[in-house]
Design a protein around this motif. Structure first.
Motif, PDB file in Angstrom:
ATOM      1  N   SER A 114       0.814  -1.215   0.000  1.00 14.36           N
ATOM      2  CA  SER A 114       0.000   0.000   0.000  1.00 14.36           C
ATOM      3  C   SER A 114       0.845   1.262   0.000  1.00 14.36           C
ATOM      4  CB  SER A 114      -0.947   0.013   1.212  1.00 14.36           C
ATOM      5  OG  SER A 114      -1.839  -1.073   1.153  1.00 14.36           O
ATOM      6  N   GLY A 115       2.145   1.103   0.182  1.00 12.93           N
ATOM      7  CA  GLY A 115       3.031   2.263   0.116  1.00 12.93           C
ATOM      8  C   GLY A 115       3.204   2.998   1.422  1.00 12.93           C
ATOM      9  N   HIS A 116       3.003   2.328   2.554  1.00 12.78           N
ATOM     10  CA  HIS A 116       3.263   2.969   3.851  1.00 12.78           C
ATOM     11  C   HIS A 116       4.771   3.108   4.053  1.00 12.78           C
ATOM     12  CE1 HIS A 116      -0.836   1.353   5.490  1.00 12.78           C
ATOM     13  NE2 HIS A 116      -0.971   2.235   4.511  1.00 12.78           N
ATOM     14  N   ASP A 117       5.191   4.234   4.587  1.00  2.00           N
ATOM     15  CA  ASP A 117       6.611   4.483   4.789  1.00  2.00           C
ATOM     16  C   ASP A 117       7.147   3.622   5.931  1.00  2.00           C
ATOM     17  OD1 ASP A 117       9.061   5.935   5.931  1.00  2.00           O
ATOM     18  OD2 ASP A 117       8.698   7.041   4.075  1.00  2.00           O
ATOM     19  N   MET A 118       8.196   2.839   5.657  1.00  2.00           N
ATOM     20  CA  MET A 118       8.759   1.925   6.645  1.00  2.00           C
ATOM     21  C   MET A 118       9.306   2.674   7.862  1.00  2.00           C
ATOM     22  SD  MET A 118       9.681  -1.140   7.686  1.00  2.00           S
ATOM     23  CE  MET A 118       9.668  -2.288   6.307  1.00  2.00           C
ATOM     24  N   LEU A 119      10.036   3.764   7.653  1.00  2.00           N
ATOM     25  CA  LEU A 119      10.620   4.513   8.762  1.00  2.00           C
ATOM     26  C   LEU A 119       9.539   5.049   9.694  1.00  2.00           C
ATOM     27  CD1 LEU A 119      13.031   5.851  10.183  1.00  2.00           C
ATOM     28  CD2 LEU A 119      12.805   7.771   8.582  1.00  2.00           C
ATOM     29  N   VAL A 120       8.488   5.617   9.124  1.00  2.00           N
ATOM     30  CA  VAL A 120       7.399   6.179   9.931  1.00  2.00           C
ATOM     31  C   VAL A 120       6.673   5.077  10.685  1.00  2.00           C
ATOM     32  CG1 VAL A 120       5.233   7.458   9.849  1.00  2.00           C
ATOM     33  CG2 VAL A 120       7.134   8.142   8.385  1.00  2.00           C
ATOM     34  N   GLN A 121       6.402   3.962  10.012  1.00  2.00           N
ATOM     35  CA  GLN A 121       5.701   2.857  10.654  1.00  2.00           C
ATOM     36  C   GLN A 121       6.537   2.252  11.782  1.00  2.00           C
ATOM     37  OE1 GLN A 121       2.669   3.728   9.317  1.00  2.00           O
ATOM     38  NE2 GLN A 121       2.189   1.558   9.334  1.00  2.00           N
ATOM     39  N   LEU A 122       7.835   2.121  11.565  1.00  2.00           N
ATOM     40  CA  LEU A 122       8.705   1.581  12.608  1.00  2.00           C
ATOM     41  C   LEU A 122       8.716   2.492  13.831  1.00  2.00           C
ATOM     42  CD1 LEU A 122      11.826   0.335  10.591  1.00  2.00           C
ATOM     43  CD2 LEU A 122      10.170  -1.088  11.810  1.00  2.00           C
ATOM     44  N   SER A 123       8.775   3.791  13.602  1.00  2.00           N
ATOM     45  CA  SER A 123       8.826   4.737  14.716  1.00  2.00           C
ATOM     46  C   SER A 123       7.526   4.735  15.515  1.00  2.00           C
ATOM     47  CB  SER A 123       9.115   6.145  14.184  1.00  2.00           C
ATOM     48  OG  SER A 123       9.308   7.054  15.246  1.00  2.00           O
ATOM     49  N   TYR A 124       6.392   4.748  14.830  1.00  2.00           N
ATOM     50  CA  TYR A 124       5.112   4.687  15.537  1.00  2.00           C
ATOM     51  C   TYR A 124       4.896   3.306  16.162  1.00  2.00           C
ATOM     52  CZ  TYR A 124       3.281   9.264  14.238  1.00  2.00           C
ATOM     53  OH  TYR A 124       3.068  10.622  14.136  1.00  2.00           O
ATOM     54  N   GLY A 125       5.434   2.265  15.515  1.00  2.00           N
ATOM     55  CA  GLY A 125       5.365   0.932  16.115  1.00  2.00           C
ATOM     56  C   GLY A 125       6.152   0.859  17.413  1.00  2.00           C
ATOM     57  N   ALA A 126       7.282   1.572  17.482  1.00  2.00           N
ATOM     58  CA  ALA A 126       8.048   1.632  18.725  1.00  2.00           C
ATOM     59  C   ALA A 126       7.233   2.297  19.828  1.00  2.00           C
ATOM     60  CB  ALA A 126       9.351   2.392  18.497  1.00  2.00           C
ATOM     61  N   ARG A 127       6.494   3.339  19.486  1.00  2.00           N
ATOM     62  CA  ARG A 127       5.607   3.985  20.461  1.00  2.00           C
ATOM     63  C   ARG A 127       4.590   2.989  21.000  1.00  2.00           C
ATOM     64  NH1 ARG A 127       3.384  10.026  19.227  1.00  2.00           N
ATOM     65  NH2 ARG A 127       5.318  11.148  19.666  1.00  2.00           N
ATOM     66  N   THR A 128       3.987   2.245  20.086  1.00  2.00           N
ATOM     67  CA  THR A 128       2.972   1.273  20.485  1.00  2.00           C
ATOM     68  C   THR A 128       3.560   0.223  21.413  1.00  2.00           C
ATOM     69  OG1 THR A 128       1.811   1.589  18.380  1.00  2.00           O
ATOM     70  CG2 THR A 128       1.291  -0.389  19.641  1.00  2.00           C
ATOM     71  N   SER A 129       4.693  -0.340  21.041  1.00  3.02           N
ATOM     72  CA  SER A 129       5.303  -1.409  21.829  1.00  3.02           C
ATOM     73  C   SER A 129       5.727  -0.922  23.211  1.00  3.02           C
ATOM     74  CB  SER A 129       6.510  -1.987  21.085  1.00  3.02           C
ATOM     75  OG  SER A 129       6.120  -2.598  19.871  1.00  3.02           O
ATOM     76  N   LEU A 130       6.358   0.238  23.266  1.00  2.49           N
ATOM     77  CA  LEU A 130       6.823   0.749  24.554  1.00  2.49           C
ATOM     78  C   LEU A 130       5.653   1.120  25.458  1.00  2.49           C
ATOM     79  CD1 LEU A 130       9.839   2.947  23.389  1.00  2.49           C
ATOM     80  CD2 LEU A 130       9.938   0.768  24.608  1.00  2.49           C
ATOM     81  N   PHE A 131       4.624   1.719  24.887  1.00  2.33           N
ATOM     82  CA  PHE A 131       3.466   2.093  25.703  1.00  2.33           C
ATOM     83  C   PHE A 131       2.804   0.850  26.289  1.00  2.33           C
ATOM     84  CE2 PHE A 131      -1.080   3.004  26.225  1.00  2.33           C
ATOM     85  CZ  PHE A 131      -1.020   4.113  27.057  1.00  2.33           C
ATOM     86  N   ILE A 132       2.573  -0.147  25.461  1.00  6.86           N
ATOM     87  CA  ILE A 132       1.942  -1.376  25.951  1.00  6.86           C
ATOM     88  C   ILE A 132       2.842  -2.068  26.964  1.00  6.86           C
ATOM     89  CG2 ILE A 132       1.244  -3.708  25.264  1.00  6.86           C
ATOM     90  CD1 ILE A 132       0.147  -2.534  22.702  1.00  6.86           C
ATOM     91  N   GLY A 133       4.135  -2.146  26.686  1.00  7.69           N
ATOM     92  CA  GLY A 133       5.048  -2.813  27.609  1.00  7.69           C
ATOM     93  C   GLY A 133       5.129  -2.134  28.963  1.00  7.69           C
ATOM     94  N   VAL A 134       5.263  -0.814  28.973  1.00  7.20           N
ATOM     95  CA  VAL A 134       5.436  -0.084  30.236  1.00  7.20           C
ATOM     96  C   VAL A 134       4.136  -0.060  31.041  1.00  7.20           C
ATOM     97  CG1 VAL A 134       5.909   2.186  31.227  1.00  7.20           C
ATOM     98  CG2 VAL A 134       7.341   1.320  29.375  1.00  7.20           C
ATOM     99  N   VAL A 135       3.012   0.249  30.390  1.00 12.82           N
ATOM    100  CA  VAL A 135       1.747   0.374  31.125  1.00 12.82           C
ATOM    101  C   VAL A 135       1.283  -0.983  31.646  1.00 12.82           C
ATOM    102  CG1 VAL A 135      -0.683   1.008  30.933  1.00 12.82           C
ATOM    103  CG2 VAL A 135       1.059   2.427  29.857  1.00 12.82           C
ATOM    104  N   SER A 136       1.335  -2.020  30.815  1.00  9.90           N
ATOM    105  CA  SER A 136       0.913  -3.344  31.279  1.00  9.90           C
ATOM    106  C   SER A 136       1.806  -3.850  32.396  1.00  9.90           C
ATOM    107  CB  SER A 136       0.909  -4.333  30.114  1.00  9.90           C
ATOM    108  OG  SER A 136       2.212  -4.502  29.582  1.00  9.90           O
ATOM    109  N   THR A 137       3.094  -3.552  32.328  1.00 13.59           N
ATOM    110  CA  THR A 137       4.003  -3.964  33.398  1.00 13.59           C
ATOM    111  C   THR A 137       3.712  -3.216  34.695  1.00 13.59           C
ATOM    112  OG1 THR A 137       5.761  -4.555  31.846  1.00 13.59           O
ATOM    113  CG2 THR A 137       6.420  -4.046  34.103  1.00 13.59           C
TER     114      THR A 137
END
Length: 332
Positions: A114-137
């Motif tokens: 679909s043409g999503h930018d890899m750099l942008v998706q990786l950066s926002y994916g890092a936000r998602t992972s860290l938020f879920i990891g820290v809050v759930s912990t």
């Protein structure tokens, strides 16, 4: 009768602080000793440096979005090759740094057809992972502390009920329940956090309970009880400080587990909705049709970040465990 001679005072040498380089060495507390041990652990320090960089990478997501001029989750026809119909690879459509910001320039390539930018998706994916990891912990550790303190200090009926609840949660099929919840309820970040916290608290609670069972029989706890200290004060002032070390170690290890579990759910298609970037979904999008064979970077970039993140938090947890060990060698 002669009087006995007056006894001269016996000199008493007061132990002075150890001299180091002509200066007295200050007394070190447990946290100072922990920091000194941790500074000597190269792997733990490297993990801290990587985690700081990861948080910075996640915080810079809007900047990457603005710099590349590729909003997250926005399709771009320039992200696919006109002939092969495959997503463009790293530096696709870029002739130089000056091309960054054009619709046709993808620094790390496109993340899917679909043409999503890899750099942008990786950066926002890092936000998602860290938020879920820290809050759930944080939720997991808070629930585990309360349950462990109540079960270990109260004993009797309370301990029995909480211990049986731990056994039930431990025997429950974690992954199947997570998939069922994601199917029945609207899947979002808080649903994933709830599932992780609901089935992760029992293990640290058992550790805290065992530690409290030992601490409640110690002399300082008995003395506080005889002096009339209330149960909440004993738990807060005399028992909880001894659990801080174990709490810090478990929290650092648990963040890695939460991030991996969210990635696994997203990979299976039962995690976050499509409008929330996720490393796990980015990997799953490279599987259909063997897309990863022609564009291996689709798996390499998010997979490498996922592995390095989990490894960093695990190595930090190991380093903190060794640094907080009172039997450890300070000078090693």
């Amino acid at each position: 009768m002669s009087m006995p001679p007056a006894m001269s005072p016996i000199p008493v040498d007061v132990l002075a602080p150890r001299e180091v380089g002509g200066h007295s060495a200050p007394t070190r507390g447990p946290w100072a000793l922990m920091w000194r041990r941790l500074r000597r652990d190269k792997a733990a320090l490297a993990s801290v440096a990587f985690i700081i960089l990861l948080f910075s990478f996640a915080a810079a997501a809007p900047l990457f979005e603005s710099w590349t001029n590729h909003p997250q989750n926005t399709s771009n026809v320039a992200g696919s090759d006109d002939v092969t119909l495959l997503p463009v690879g790293p530096l696709g459509g870029c002739d130089g740094v000056t091309d960054v910001g054009k619709d046709t320039c993808f620094i790390l390539g496109a993340s899917n057809v679909s043409g999503h930018d890899m750099l942008v998706q990786l950066s926002y994916g890092a936000r998602t992972s860290l938020f879920i990891g820290v809050v759930s912990t944080a939720i997991t550790v808070a629930v585990a502390l309360v349950m462990g303190l109540l079960a270990g200090y109260s004993g009797g009926f309370t301990d029995g009920v909480i211990s049986r609840l731990m056994d039930v949660v431990a025997a429950f099929p974690f992954l199947l329940f997570a998939i069922a919840v994601s199917t029945v309820f609207r899947s979002n970040v808080w649903t994933v956090i709830f599932v992780i916290a609901a089935f992760s608290w029992f293990y640290p609670a058992r550790l805290f309970r065992a530690e409290v069972l030992s601490l409640r029989e110690r002399e300082f706890v008995s003395a506080a009880r005889m002096l009339g200290a209330s149960t909440p004060r004993i738990l807060r002032k005399h028992i909880f400080p001894h659990l801080v070390g174990a709490t810090v170690v478990y929290a650092s290890l648990s963040i890695a587990g939460a991030i991996l579990f969210e990635a696994a759910l997203s990979y299976l298609g039962f995690g976050l909705p499509a409008d929330i970037p996720s490393w796990g979904r980015m990997i799953s999008q490279a599987v259909p049709g063997g897309l990863y064979r022609n564009a291996p970077y689709l798996m390499i970039f998010p997979g490498t970040l996922l592995v390095l993140t989990a490894l960093a938090f695990n190595m930090l947890g190991d380093g903190l465990r060794d640094a907080l060990d009172p039997k450890g060698n300070v000078d090693r």
